[in-house]
Design a protein around this motif. Structure first.
Motif, short mmCIF file in Angstrom:
data_model
loop_
_atom_site.label_atom_id
_atom_site.label_comp_id
_atom_site.label_asym_id
_atom_site.label_seq_id
_atom_site.Cartn_x
_atom_site.Cartn_y
_atom_site.Cartn_z
N GLY A 174 -6.80 -15.45 -3.27
CA GLY A 174 -5.55 -15.62 -2.58
C GLY A 174 -5.38 -14.65 -1.41
N ASN A 175 -4.26 -14.82 -0.73
CA ASN A 175 -3.89 -13.93 0.35
C ASN A 175 -3.10 -12.79 -0.26
OD1 ASN A 175 -3.22 -12.76 2.75
ND2 ASN A 175 -1.82 -14.38 3.42
N GLU A 176 -3.79 -11.72 -0.65
CA GLU A 176 -3.17 -10.64 -1.42
C GLU A 176 -2.18 -9.85 -0.57
OE1 GLU A 176 -3.35 -9.24 -4.64
OE2 GLU A 176 -4.05 -11.25 -5.08
N PRO A 177 -1.03 -9.46 -1.17
CA PRO A 177 -0.10 -8.58 -0.46
C PRO A 177 -0.75 -7.24 -0.15
CG PRO A 177 0.92 -9.55 -2.41
CD PRO A 177 -0.54 -9.85 -2.49
N ALA A 178 -0.21 -6.56 0.86
CA ALA A 178 -0.76 -5.27 1.26
C ALA A 178 -0.60 -4.25 0.14
CB ALA A 178 -0.06 -4.79 2.53
N ARG A 179 -1.69 -3.53 -0.18
CA ARG A 179 -1.64 -2.47 -1.18
C ARG A 179 -2.19 -1.16 -0.60
NH1 ARG A 179 -0.46 -4.88 -6.15
NH2 ARG A 179 -0.86 -7.13 -6.19
N SER A 180 -2.41 -1.14 0.70
CA SER A 180 -2.81 0.08 1.38
C SER A 180 -2.40 -0.07 2.84
CB SER A 180 -4.31 0.35 1.26
OG SER A 180 -5.04 -0.71 1.86
N GLY A 181 -2.49 1.00 3.59
CA GLY A 181 -2.10 0.95 4.98
C GLY A 181 -0.63 1.30 5.17
N ARG A 182 0.03 0.65 6.14
CA ARG A 182 1.43 0.94 6.44
C ARG A 182 2.19 -0.36 6.69
NH1 ARG A 182 -1.34 5.24 8.54
NH2 ARG A 182 -0.39 7.30 8.31
N ILE A 183 3.40 -0.42 6.19
CA ILE A 183 4.30 -1.52 6.52
C ILE A 183 5.70 -0.94 6.74
CG2 ILE A 183 2.99 -3.24 5.22
CD1 ILE A 183 5.13 -3.13 3.09
N GLU A 184 6.49 -1.63 7.53
CA GLU A 184 7.86 -1.19 7.80
C GLU A 184 8.81 -1.88 6.85
OE1 GLU A 184 8.65 -1.97 11.90
OE2 GLU A 184 7.69 -0.11 12.57
N MET A 185 9.88 -1.14 6.46
CA MET A 185 10.86 -1.68 5.53
C MET A 185 12.26 -1.34 6.02
SD MET A 185 11.47 -0.89 1.48
CE MET A 185 9.88 -1.51 1.01
N GLU A 186 13.12 -2.32 5.93
CA GLU A 186 14.51 -2.13 6.31
C GLU A 186 15.20 -1.21 5.32
OE1 GLU A 186 17.33 -2.63 9.05
OE2 GLU A 186 15.59 -3.98 9.08
N GLY A 187 16.01 -0.26 5.84
CA GLY A 187 16.88 0.55 4.99
C GLY A 187 16.28 1.82 4.45
N LEU A 188 14.99 2.05 4.64
CA LEU A 188 14.40 3.31 4.16
C LEU A 188 14.94 4.49 4.94
CD1 LEU A 188 10.56 2.85 3.53
CD2 LEU A 188 12.32 3.32 1.84
N LEU A 189 15.16 5.62 4.25
CA LEU A 189 15.58 6.85 4.91
C LEU A 189 14.38 7.66 5.36
CD1 LEU A 189 18.46 7.87 2.46
CD2 LEU A 189 18.63 6.56 4.58
N GLN A 190 13.38 7.76 4.49
CA GLN A 190 12.15 8.50 4.76
C GLN A 190 10.96 7.68 4.25
OE1 GLN A 190 11.87 11.41 6.41
NE2 GLN A 190 14.10 11.59 6.69
N PRO A 191 9.77 7.98 4.74
CA PRO A 191 8.60 7.24 4.23
C PRO A 191 8.42 7.41 2.72
CG PRO A 191 8.03 8.44 6.23
CD PRO A 191 9.40 8.91 5.83
N SER B 181 13.78 10.68 -1.89
CA SER B 181 15.16 10.49 -2.32
C SER B 181 15.23 9.38 -3.37
CB SER B 181 16.07 10.13 -1.14
OG SER B 181 15.75 8.83 -0.65
N GLU B 182 16.32 9.37 -4.12
CA GLU B 182 16.50 8.35 -5.15
C GLU B 182 16.55 6.96 -4.53
OE1 GLU B 182 19.48 7.77 -8.94
OE2 GLU B 182 20.38 7.98 -6.94
N ALA B 183 17.26 6.80 -3.43
CA ALA B 183 17.39 5.49 -2.80
C ALA B 183 16.03 4.96 -2.35
CB ALA B 183 18.35 5.56 -1.62
N ASP B 184 15.24 5.80 -1.73
CA ASP B 184 13.91 5.37 -1.28
C ASP B 184 13.00 5.07 -2.46
OD1 ASP B 184 14.73 5.62 1.31
OD2 ASP B 184 13.74 7.53 1.68
#
Length: 695
Positions: free
Chosen positions: A28-45, A62-65
Motif C-alpha cells: 500500500g501507500n504507507e503513511p509517513a513514519r519518518s521525515g517531517r510533516i506540517e500540522m495545524e494547531g501545533l505550538l512546538q514541534p 506540552s500537553e496539547a502537542d
C-alpha cells in the motif's frame, strides 16, 4: 547487439514496473513514519517513532502537542477502527453501509452518544477544549492524508474517512463507556415483568445487535493484581474488550521532557485505561452499570432527531430521555408464546433456550395478560446510566497521566488499581471482587475471577514456602497460567460418579480416559478441556443448572447420558478423531472483523474471515480465555501487561495483534503476532517523524 540491449532494457523496465505494482498492492501507500510533516494547531514541534517491534513513542514539549501527536498516531495506525467507531457513535452507519444499519443508528441516537457529546463539548472548560481540539487536529491530519484514504477498507467500501471534529472524540468515548456496561440490573421483584415487557425486549434486541456489529464488550471480565514474587513485586493486568480483530487498546509511550509514561490508549478517544510512569502504574476497567426501575413520574419532553441513510431516505426519531435516563412506556408482552420466543431469540443468547429463563418469561407473560394483581406492569420504566448526563472523563485521564491525585470518573465506574514503583497498592473505585493474595490484592468484576485469585494465592504461597530459587514462578509463566481450579474441583467428583470405565458404553470410554488423565489446564492442545466443557454444557441443557461437587449433581445415569450426548455433539461438529477435539479447535477464540463479518453482507472475503489464533485459557484461569458453558461474552480479545518492581523501566505487553492492512496481511499472520514484547519507556528515539507547526 544494441537491439539486444534495447530488448533487455525493456524487459527490465517491465519487471520493475510489475514489481512496483505488486509492491503497491502488497504494502500500500504507507503513511509517513519518518521525515517531517506540517500540522495545524501545533505550538512546538513533536516527534513520533515507530519501532520495529510495533512500539510507538511520542515526545512533545506540552500537553496539547502531546495529544495532537496522539491523534495523528491513532489516525495512522487505527484509521479504520476509529472511523468505524465514530460512525457507530454518531448513528451514521447507514450513511456508509445502507439501510441494513438503520436500526443500529436508531439505537445509537436513542442512547444519545452524539447529542450528549456535542453538548458536553460546548460546556468544557477552556483548558480541556485545548486538549480535545489538539487531538482532533492530529487525527484530521492523518485521516485526510491520501495514504490513509487509500487503506484497503476505505477503498474496498468506496468510503472516505473525512476530518475529525473535536466532539467526535467525546462521542466515541461515550459509546465505549456504554459498551463496558454489563447486564441491566433490576430489582428482583421487577425482573420477571421486565423480561416480558415488549418495549424493553425491543430495546434489548437493538442493543444486542448494536454491540454485535462492533464485537466490543465483556469489559467486566478484566482483572488487575499486585503480588509478591520472591524478592520482587509483580504488577499485572488483563483488559478484556470482546472478540473484535481490531484491538481496542493501543500502547504508546508518551513523553513530555525526559519523563515517559507508557499508556494503553483507546483509539478515537482520550481514554487511558492503563499506564506506567517512573513512579506508579494504573489499571482502570472500562466498566459501568445500567439499572432499571419502575416509575410513575411524568416522562420528559420528547427529543427529536432526523436519520438519513445512504440512499437519502429520511425518518423522524422521537425519544424520551433526560439526565435521569431513558423512559419506556410499559407495554404488554408479546401476544403469543411463539412471538415472545422469537423476540427472546433475537437477543442472540443461545443459553436462554437451554435453561428456565424462557419458560419463566412465558409464564410471566401469560400472567400479565390475564391481569393477575401481583403481575401488574408499572406505568413506565426508567433505564438509568451515568452517561445520560453531559460530561467527560478527560480530566480524570489527564490526572493519571500527569501523576496527580486520581479523580473519580464520570462515564464509567473507575474500578481498578494503582501501584507505586515500591509495590504499594491502592484500590481505585469499588471493584466487586477484591481478594488478598501474597504481597498484594487481586481486583476484578466477574465472579469467576475468584478462581483466578485462589490459583494465584496457591502458586505464590507455595513459592514463598520454598527456599529453592528454581521453584520461584517466572512472571510470564504465571501470567499465562491456564490451570483451572474450577475444573480441578469438579472433574474428579463427576468422573467418580460415572462408575468404573468397564461399565460405560463404547462412546464414552475414551472420553473417560481423557478426563482421568486431564491436568485441568485449558491449554491449546488440551482434549480433556473440550470434553469437560461439552459435558457440563449438556448437563446444564438437561438439568437447567451447572453441576457441583455435591450429591445433588444427579444420578450416575444422568451423568453418563450427558457425557454421551456431549461426545456425540463434539463428533458431529469436529469429527471422530480425538486429535481434532483440541481446545484451540473446539473453542478457537475467534476474533471478527466488524462489518466484514456481518452475515447480511454475505460471506466475508478470505482476508477478513474470522481470526482463529487461540492462546488457550478460560474465565477461571489466570490466562483469560472464552468458555463454551459459562455465561458471558465469548471474549477472546485480551490486552495484557505486567512489570516487576525490580525492573520498573520495562513493561511486558502480550496481546493478539492483527497485522496491518495490506495485500498479504493475512498470509503473513503467525504465532509471532501474539508473542510478548518489552517496552522501555526511556529508550532513545531514532529516525522519528517530526510534526511541525504550520507557518
Amino acid at each position: 547487439m544494441s537491439r539486444l540491449f534495447l530488448i533487455l532494457g525493456l524487459v527490465l523496465i517491465g519487471i520493475a514496473g510489475l514489481a512496483a505494482v505488486f509492491g503497491y498492492f502488497a504494502y500500500g501507500n504507507e503513511p509517513a513514519r519518518s521525515g517531517r510533516i506540517e500540522m495545524e494547531g501545533l505550538l512546538q514541534p513533536a516527534a513520533i517513532q515507530w519501532a520495529e517491534d510495533g512500539a510507538v513513542t511520542i515526545e512533545a514539549t506540552s500537553e496539547a502537542d502531546l495529544f495532537a501527536a496522539l491523534g495523528y498516531v491513532h489516525g495512522v495506525d487505527n484509521a479504520w477502527a476509529m472511523s468505524l467507531w465514530r460512525k457507530a457513535a454518531l448513528g451514521e452507519l447507514s450513511q456508509w453501509l445502507g439501510d441494513d444499519y438503520v436500526e443500529h443508528d436508531r439505537h445509537a441516537r436513542m442512547l444519545g452518544f452524539a447529542m450528549l457529546a456535542e453538548g458536553t463539548y460546548r460546556t468544557l472548560p477552556e483548558e480541556e477544549k485545548i486538549v480535545v481540539d489538539a487531538y482532533a487536529n492530529g487525527a484530521t491530519t492523518a485521516l485526510t492524508s491520501s495514504a490513509v484514504a487509500q487503506q484497503d477498507e476505505f477503498v474496498l467500501l468506496e468510503l472516505q474517512p473525512g476530518p475529525w471534529l473535536p466532539w467526535h472524540t467525546l462521542a466515541v468515548e461515550r459509546m465505549i463507556s456504554w459498551m463496558g456496561t454489563g447486564k441491566i440490573r433490576a430489582d428482583s421483584s421487577l425482573a420477571p415483568l421486565a423480561r416480558a415487557d415488549s418495549a424493553l425486549i425491543r430495546f434489548s434486541t437493538a442493543d444486542s445487535l448494536f454491540r454485535s456489529v462492533l464485537h466490543i464488550g465483556a469489559a467486566d471480565q478484566s482483572r488487575a493484581w499486585t503480588a509478591r514474587m520472591g524478592s520482587t513485586t509483580i504488577v499485572a493486568q488483563q483488559l478484556v474488550s470482546g472478540n473484535s480483530a481490531l484491538p481496542l487498546i493501543h500502547e504508546i509511550t508518551m513523553r513530555v521532557g525526559s519523563q515517559g509514561t507508557l499508556v494503553g490508549t483507546v483509539p478515537g478517544t482520550l481514554m487511558l485505561p492503563s499506564g506506567q510512569s517512573g513512579e506508579r502504574a494504573w489499571s482502570v476497567f472500562l466498566t459501568g452499570d445500567v439499572s432499571l426501575v419502575s416509575t410513575d413520574s411524568l416522562p420528559p419532553p420528547p427529543l427529536y432527531d432526523r436519520l438519513a441513510d445512504r440512499d437519502g431516505n429520511e425518518m423522524l426519531l422521537t425519544f424520551l430521555r433526560s439526565d435521569e435516563g431513558l423512559y419506556f412506556k410499559a407495554e404488554p408482552p408479546a401476544p403469543s408464546p411463539t412471538a415472545l420466543l422469537a423476540s427472546v431469540d433475537s437477543l442472540g443468547e443461545a443459553a436462554i433456550a437451554r435453561d428456565n429463563r424462557l419458560a419463566d418469561s412465558l409464564r410471566i407473560a401469560f400472567r400479565v395478560r390475564t391481569g393477575e394483581p401481583r403481575f401488574k406492569a408499572p406505568p413506565a420504566w426508567l433505564l438509568s446510566w451515568r452517561g445520560f448526563e453531559r460530561g467527560s472523563d478527560l480530566n480524570a485521564w489527564r490526572a493519571l497521566l500527569s501523576g496527580s491525585q486520581p479523580i473519580p470518573l464520570t462515564l464509567i465506574r473507575g474500578d481498578g488499581q494503582l501501584t507505586t514503583s515500591s509495590g504499594e497498592q491502592s484500590i481505585l473505585g469499588s471493584p466487586p471482587i477484591q481478594i488478598g493474595i501474597p504481597g498484594g490484592t487481586f481486583v476484578a468484576s466477574d465472579a469467576s475471577a475468584r478462581f483466578v485469585a485462589n490459583r494465584l494465592a496457591g502458586v505464590l504461597g507455595a513459592a514463598d514456602s520454598t527456599t529453592n530459587r528454581t521453584e520461584q514462578p517466572n512472571a510470564e509463566t504465571l501470567v499465562l497460567d491456564a490451570y483451572s481450579p474450577w475444573a480441578a474441583s469438579l472433574t474428579p467428583y463427576l468422573v467418580q460418579r460415572l462408575g468404573h470405565r468397564d461399565s460405560l458404553d463404547a462412546t464414552v470410554k475414551d472420553a473417560y480416559a481423557f478426563l482421568r488423565g486431564w491436568d485441568y489446564q485449558y491449554d491449546r492442545g488440551s482434549i480433556g478441556a473440550s470434553i469437560f466443557e461439552g459435558w457440563v454444557t449438556e448437563y446444564r441443557r438437561k438439568m437447567g443448572r451447572l453441576p457441583t461437587a455435591l450429591p445433588d449433581s444427579g444420578t450416575t445415569v444422568i451423568l453418563q447420558q450427558t457425557l454421551s450426548d456431549a461426545i456425540e455433539q463434539i463428533q458431529a461438529e469436529h469429527g471422530n478423531r480425538a486429535s481434532d477435539w483440541r481446545w484451540e479447535l473446539v473453542q478457537p477464540g475467534r476474533r471478527f472483523f466488524p462489518i466484514w463479518n456481518d452475515s447480511s453482507r454475505g460471506a466475508p472475503p478470505p482476508r477478513y474471515a474470522p481470526l482463529t489464533a487461540s492462546l488457550g485459557g478460560h474465565p477461571t484461569t489466570v490466562l483469560h480465555g472464552p468458555s463454551i458453558v459459562l455465561d458471558g461474552f465469548a471474549s477472546s480479545s485480551v490486552w495484557m501487561s505486567w512489570t516487576l518492581t525490580s525492573d520498573w523501566t520495562a513493561t511486558y505487553i502480550f496481546h493478539t495483534v492483527t497485522p496491518s492492512a495490506g495485500f498479504l496481511a493475512r498470509e503473513l499472520e503467525s504465532d509471532e503476532a501474539i508473542s510478548s514484547y518489552v517496552v522501555r519507556r526511556n529508550t532513545d528515539m531514532s529516525s522519528p517523524l517530526y510534526l511541525r507547526p504550520r507557518d
